[in-house]
Design a protein around this motif. Structure first.
Motif: not given
Length: 80
Positions: A17, A49, A69-72
């Motif tokens: 984060s 990135s 793999w996640r972007t939240t």
């Protein structure tokens, strides 16, 4: 920030984060509490990135399997 020898052979969730002038890395296994792994400086204006990567600086033979793999959105419990 410290050894996690009890994590060997288990699925580990890693969370990165960004807040202000730093990126904070936390990790956990199962539903255990998040552990601080690293806080690194990062200029607030830096455009970055990210993607999965893992290494073992002290020994050869590390094998890592990335399963997702996640972007939240930001977790408000970490960054109120």
């Amino acid at each position: 920030m410290g050894p996690a020898s009890g994590w060997a052979g288990r699925s580990v969730t890693v969370r990165a984060s960004r807040s202000g002038d730093a990126v904070t890395i936390r990790a956990r296994v199962d539903e255990e509490m998040w552990r601080l792994v690293r806080v690194a400086p990062l200029r607030p204006e830096a455009v970055v990135s990210a993607g999965p990567f893992c290494c073992a600086p002290s020994r050869a033979g590390l094998v890592v399997l990335f399963t997702s793999w996640r972007t939240t959105d930001a977790d408000i419990s970490l960054h109120p």
